[in-house]
Design a protein around this motif. Structure first.
Motif, PDB file in Angstrom:
ATOM      1  N   ILE A   1       0.863  -1.186   0.000  1.00  0.00           N
ATOM      2  CA  ILE A   1       0.000   0.000   0.000  1.00  0.00           C
ATOM      3  C   ILE A   1       0.899   1.235   0.000  1.00  0.00           C
ATOM      4  N   HIS A   2       0.610   2.190  -0.861  1.00  0.00           N
ATOM      5  CA  HIS A   2       1.407   3.412  -0.972  1.00  0.00           C
ATOM      6  C   HIS A   2       1.088   4.350   0.197  1.00  0.00           C
TER       7      HIS A   2
ATOM      8  N   THR B   1       0.503   7.380   0.306  1.00  0.00           N
ATOM      9  CA  THR B   1      -0.533   8.378   0.020  1.00  0.00           C
ATOM     10  C   THR B   1      -1.931   7.864   0.336  1.00  0.00           C
ATOM     11  N   LYS B   2      -2.079   6.598   0.657  1.00  0.00           N
ATOM     12  CA  LYS B   2      -3.384   6.022   0.996  1.00  0.00           C
ATOM     13  C   LYS B   2      -3.768   6.300   2.448  1.00  0.00           C
TER      14      LYS B   2
ATOM     15  N   THR C   1      -5.038   3.773   5.751  1.00  0.00           N
ATOM     16  CA  THR C   1      -4.908   2.381   5.307  1.00  0.00           C
ATOM     17  C   THR C   1      -3.437   1.963   5.319  1.00  0.00           C
ATOM     18  N   PHE C   2      -2.563   2.860   4.867  1.00  0.00           N
ATOM     19  CA  PHE C   2      -1.130   2.586   4.896  1.00  0.00           C
ATOM     20  C   PHE C   2      -0.647   2.388   6.332  1.00  0.00           C
TER      21      PHE C   2
ATOM     22  N   ARG D   1      -1.785  -0.913   7.873  1.00  0.00           N
ATOM     23  CA  ARG D   1      -0.945  -2.008   7.387  1.00  0.00           C
ATOM     24  C   ARG D   1       0.407  -2.012   8.097  1.00  0.00           C
TER      25      ARG D   1
ATOM     26  N   ASN E   1       6.099  12.685   0.691  1.00  0.00           N
ATOM     27  CA  ASN E   1       4.941  12.089   1.364  1.00  0.00           C
ATOM     28  C   ASN E   1       4.696  12.645   2.772  1.00  0.00           C
TER      29      ASN E   1
ATOM     30  N   TYR F   1       0.478  13.289 -11.368  1.00  0.00           N
ATOM     31  CA  TYR F   1      -0.502  12.995 -10.300  1.00  0.00           C
ATOM     32  C   TYR F   1      -1.842  13.570 -10.647  1.00  0.00           C
TER      33      TYR F   1
END
Length: 138
Positions: A4-5, A7-8, A11-12, A15, A85, A138
């Motif tokens: 998972i990146h 930028t999520k 959720t990142f 994880r 990020n 982007y």
């Protein structure tokens, strides 16, 4: 586990916690570090030193604001946004938007009232950032 990146967002960080916190029994347990329940997974990751907060980016933009013109600060912000990020890009933007649009305001004040100039300059700033993001894919 899938990749998972950063930028999520949450959720990142969820994880990341799942990878590093063995034996957690609930989402609250995942967000609890040293008996302190954090509001977000991101805050829990920071408390566990799994990631950094944006202190470095605030300090960088503070220093730039003392030395550089608005255009250079905009370029720096866009670079941070696209390549580093930051965990809270909205807060970074809100904190530095005035110094990033300063030259846009002066330019617009030549042809319109102050209130209108501020509003249009804010739009100019958003258009600049949007163009940088588009140029970067982007």
């Amino acid at each position: 586990m899938i990749s998972i990146h950063p930028t999520k967002g949450e959720t990142f960080y969820l994880r990341l916690l799942l990878k590093h916190r063995k034996g957690s029994t609930s989402y609250v347990d995942l967000r609890t570090v040293d008996e302190t329940e954090h509001e977000t997974y991101h805050a829990a990751c920071i408390a566990l030193d799994l990631c950094e907060d944006d202190t470095h980016w605030f300090e960088t933009l503070d220093e730039a604001n003392m030395v550089y013109a608005a255009k250079s600060i905009r370029e720096l912000f866009a670079n941070i946004l696209l390549n580093c990020n930051p965990s809270q890009p909205e807060l970074l933007f809100e904190t530095y938007k005035d110094c990033m649009k300063d030259d846009f305001v002066r330019k617009r004040q030549q042809t319109m009232r102050n209130d209108d100039a501020e509003r249009v300059a804010y739009n100019d700033l958003l258009l600049f950032i949007n163009a940088k993001c588009n140029d970067a894919g982007y």
